[in-house]
Scaffold this motif. Structure first.
Motif, PDB file in Angstrom:
ATOM      1  N   UNK A  89       0.830  -1.205   0.000  1.00 28.07           N
ATOM      2  CA  UNK A  89       0.000   0.000   0.000  1.00 28.07           C
ATOM      3  C   UNK A  89       0.868   1.259   0.000  1.00 28.07           C
ATOM      4  N   UNK A  90       1.916   1.256   0.808  1.00 23.15           N
ATOM      5  CA  UNK A  90       2.811   2.413   0.851  1.00 23.15           C
ATOM      6  C   UNK A  90       3.521   2.590  -0.487  1.00 23.15           C
ATOM      7  N   UNK A  91       3.952   1.495  -1.079  1.00 25.17           N
ATOM      8  CA  UNK A  91       4.660   1.557  -2.350  1.00 25.17           C
ATOM      9  C   UNK A  91       3.755   2.089  -3.457  1.00 25.17           C
ATOM     10  N   UNK A  92       2.505   1.629  -3.470  1.00 25.19           N
ATOM     11  CA  UNK A  92       1.565   2.036  -4.520  1.00 25.19           C
ATOM     12  C   UNK A  92       0.849   3.343  -4.194  1.00 25.19           C
ATOM     13  N   UNK A  93       1.090   3.867  -2.988  1.00 28.01           N
ATOM     14  CA  UNK A  93       0.425   5.094  -2.530  1.00 28.01           C
ATOM     15  C   UNK A  93      -1.086   4.916  -2.551  1.00 28.01           C
ATOM     16  N   UNK A  94      -1.533   3.768  -2.014  1.00 28.83           N
ATOM     17  CA  UNK A  94      -2.957   3.453  -1.913  1.00 28.83           C
ATOM     18  C   UNK A  94      -3.266   3.087  -0.475  1.00 28.83           C
ATOM     19  N   UNK A  95      -4.545   3.086  -0.150  1.00 26.48           N
ATOM     20  CA  UNK A  95      -4.967   2.664   1.171  1.00 26.48           C
ATOM     21  C   UNK A  95      -4.906   1.146   1.249  1.00 26.48           C
ATOM     22  N   UNK A  96      -4.738   0.641   2.469  1.00 28.62           N
ATOM     23  CA  UNK A  96      -4.615  -0.804   2.678  1.00 28.62           C
ATOM     24  C   UNK A  96      -5.826  -1.543   2.135  1.00 28.62           C
ATOM     25  N   UNK A  97      -7.009  -1.031   2.395  1.00 25.29           N
ATOM     26  CA  UNK A  97      -8.224  -1.692   1.900  1.00 25.29           C
ATOM     27  C   UNK A  97      -8.292  -1.707   0.379  1.00 25.29           C
ATOM     28  N   UNK A  98      -7.776  -0.669  -0.259  1.00 24.17           N
ATOM     29  CA  UNK A  98      -7.753  -0.639  -1.722  1.00 24.17           C
ATOM     30  C   UNK A  98      -6.821  -1.723  -2.261  1.00 24.17           C
ATOM     31  N   UNK A  99      -5.684  -1.917  -1.605  1.00 28.22           N
ATOM     32  CA  UNK A  99      -4.746  -2.965  -2.027  1.00 28.22           C
ATOM     33  C   UNK A  99      -5.359  -4.342  -1.807  1.00 28.22           C
ATOM     34  N   UNK A 100      -6.038  -4.521  -0.665  1.00 34.17           N
ATOM     35  CA  UNK A 100      -6.700  -5.802  -0.404  1.00 34.17           C
ATOM     36  C   UNK A 100      -7.743  -6.101  -1.464  1.00 34.17           C
ATOM     37  N   UNK A 101      -8.532  -5.091  -1.819  1.00 34.38           N
ATOM     38  CA  UNK A 101      -9.568  -5.285  -2.840  1.00 34.38           C
ATOM     39  C   UNK A 101      -8.940  -5.582  -4.196  1.00 34.38           C
ATOM     40  N   UNK A 102      -7.889  -4.868  -4.528  1.00 33.38           N
ATOM     41  CA  UNK A 102      -7.200  -5.094  -5.804  1.00 33.38           C
ATOM     42  C   UNK A 102      -6.618  -6.498  -5.862  1.00 33.38           C
ATOM     43  N   UNK A 103      -5.994  -6.929  -4.770  1.00 33.04           N
ATOM     44  CA  UNK A 103      -5.439  -8.282  -4.710  1.00 33.04           C
ATOM     45  C   UNK A 103      -6.555  -9.318  -4.820  1.00 33.04           C
ATOM     46  N   UNK A 104      -7.658  -9.112  -4.127  1.00 35.75           N
ATOM     47  CA  UNK A 104      -8.782 -10.046  -4.171  1.00 35.75           C
ATOM     48  C   UNK A 104      -9.323 -10.160  -5.593  1.00 35.75           C
ATOM     49  N   UNK A 105      -9.512  -9.020  -6.257  1.00 40.19           N
ATOM     50  CA  UNK A 105     -10.032  -9.047  -7.635  1.00 40.19           C
ATOM     51  C   UNK A 105      -9.042  -9.743  -8.575  1.00 40.19           C
ATOM     52  N   UNK A 106      -7.751  -9.510  -8.373  1.00 40.00           N
ATOM     53  CA  UNK A 106      -6.739 -10.135  -9.230  1.00 40.00           C
ATOM     54  C   UNK A 106      -6.742 -11.651  -9.049  1.00 40.00           C
ATOM     55  N   UNK A 107      -6.793 -12.101  -7.801  1.00 40.53           N
ATOM     56  CA  UNK A 107      -6.797 -13.544  -7.545  1.00 40.53           C
ATOM     57  C   UNK A 107      -8.088 -14.189  -8.043  1.00 40.53           C
ATOM     58  N   UNK A 108      -9.215 -13.482  -7.888  1.00 45.16           N
ATOM     59  CA  UNK A 108     -10.483 -14.008  -8.384  1.00 45.16           C
ATOM     60  C   UNK A 108     -10.458 -14.118  -9.904  1.00 45.16           C
ATOM     61  N   UNK A 109      -9.881 -13.124 -10.566  1.00 46.10           N
ATOM     62  CA  UNK A 109      -9.775 -13.166 -12.028  1.00 46.10           C
ATOM     63  C   UNK A 109      -8.876 -14.323 -12.466  1.00 46.10           C
ATOM     64  N   UNK A 110      -7.779 -14.537 -11.749  1.00 46.99           N
ATOM     65  CA  UNK A 110      -6.900 -15.666 -12.069  1.00 46.99           C
ATOM     66  C   UNK A 110      -7.637 -16.979 -11.915  1.00 46.99           C
ATOM     67  N   UNK A 111      -8.381 -17.111 -10.838  1.00 45.06           N
ATOM     68  CA  UNK A 111      -9.112 -18.359 -10.598  1.00 45.06           C
ATOM     69  C   UNK A 111     -10.152 -18.595 -11.692  1.00 45.06           C
ATOM     70  N   UNK A 112     -10.830 -17.526 -12.119  1.00 45.53           N
ATOM     71  CA  UNK A 112     -11.812 -17.678 -13.203  1.00 45.53           C
ATOM     72  C   UNK A 112     -11.138 -18.118 -14.497  1.00 45.53           C
ATOM     73  N   UNK A 113      -9.964 -17.574 -14.783  1.00 47.26           N
ATOM     74  CA  UNK A 113      -9.268 -17.887 -16.025  1.00 47.26           C
ATOM     75  C   UNK A 113      -8.652 -19.270 -16.010  1.00 47.26           C
TER      76      UNK A 113
END
Length: 182
Positions: free
Chosen positions: A151-175
């Motif tokens: 989150x610090x590296x991307x200059x985002x809030x922790x919850x935003x990083x968690x959501x982004x990671x969740x969406x990325x992993x969900x997309x990988x699982x779908x694919x």
């Protein structure tokens, strides 16, 4: 150099001090390489890109356009840009790589083929993600950064990083589909 001082390293980099440049390379090359390796999936290409990042660091420093405060952040951001450029080039001109060493016909060949196919599928699925999703997964799982560090590296809030990671992993699982752990 156990006592790595980033501000003195930045000063030495600006003056193009060879010892400082060597210390920066020694300190950060493996981290940049791991990040790139995670994103591109090929050792040789990852080595080339990681080396290119350090060449760009020297070129930017010569023009007084190098990092001013966060050396590590500058290197990873530059690596991300170079990886994105690489993906754009390979997307325009896809190339199927041939193995340099063909394995003998033995019992392990089938397992090797299965592993390569799984890696190919994973790399293809990763390529379908957005650059931001790829970046988060590379930082979290390729580099081993915590949610807070990412989150610090991307200059985002922790919850935003968690959501982004969740969406990325969900997309990988779908694919990729169902995972077989056997």
């Amino acid at each position: 150099m156990n006592d790595f001082n980033e501000s003195s390293a930045l000063d030495g980099l600006r003056s193009l001090d060879p010892q400082t440049i060597g210390a920066i390379y020694d300190r950060y090359f493996s981290e940049v390489y791991r990040y790139v390796r995670y994103r591109v999936g090929d050792e040789t290409i990852a080595e080339d890109i990681a080396s290119d990042v350090f060449v760009r660091l020297l070129e930017a420093s010569q023009r007084n356009k190098g990092p001013q405060t966060n050396l590590r952040g500058w290197l990873i951001a530059t690596a991300s840009n170079v990886v994105n450029d690489h993906h754009r080039r390979t997307y325009r001109r896809p190339v199927e790589a041939l193995s340099e060493s063909m394995a003998d016909q033995e019992a392990g060949v089938h397992a090797e083929i299965d592993t390569r196919e799984q890696n190919r599928l994973l790399q293809g699925a990763l390529a379908q993600l957005t650059n931001e999703q790829q970046h988060v997964l590379a930082l979290r799982f390729g580099q081993g950064y915590s949610i807070e560090e990412t989150a610090a590296f991307l200059k985002k809030k922790i919850n935003a990083v968690k959501a982004l990671q969740f969406r990325a992993l969900a997309a990988l699982q779908r694919q990729i589909g169902e995972v077989n752990y056997e």
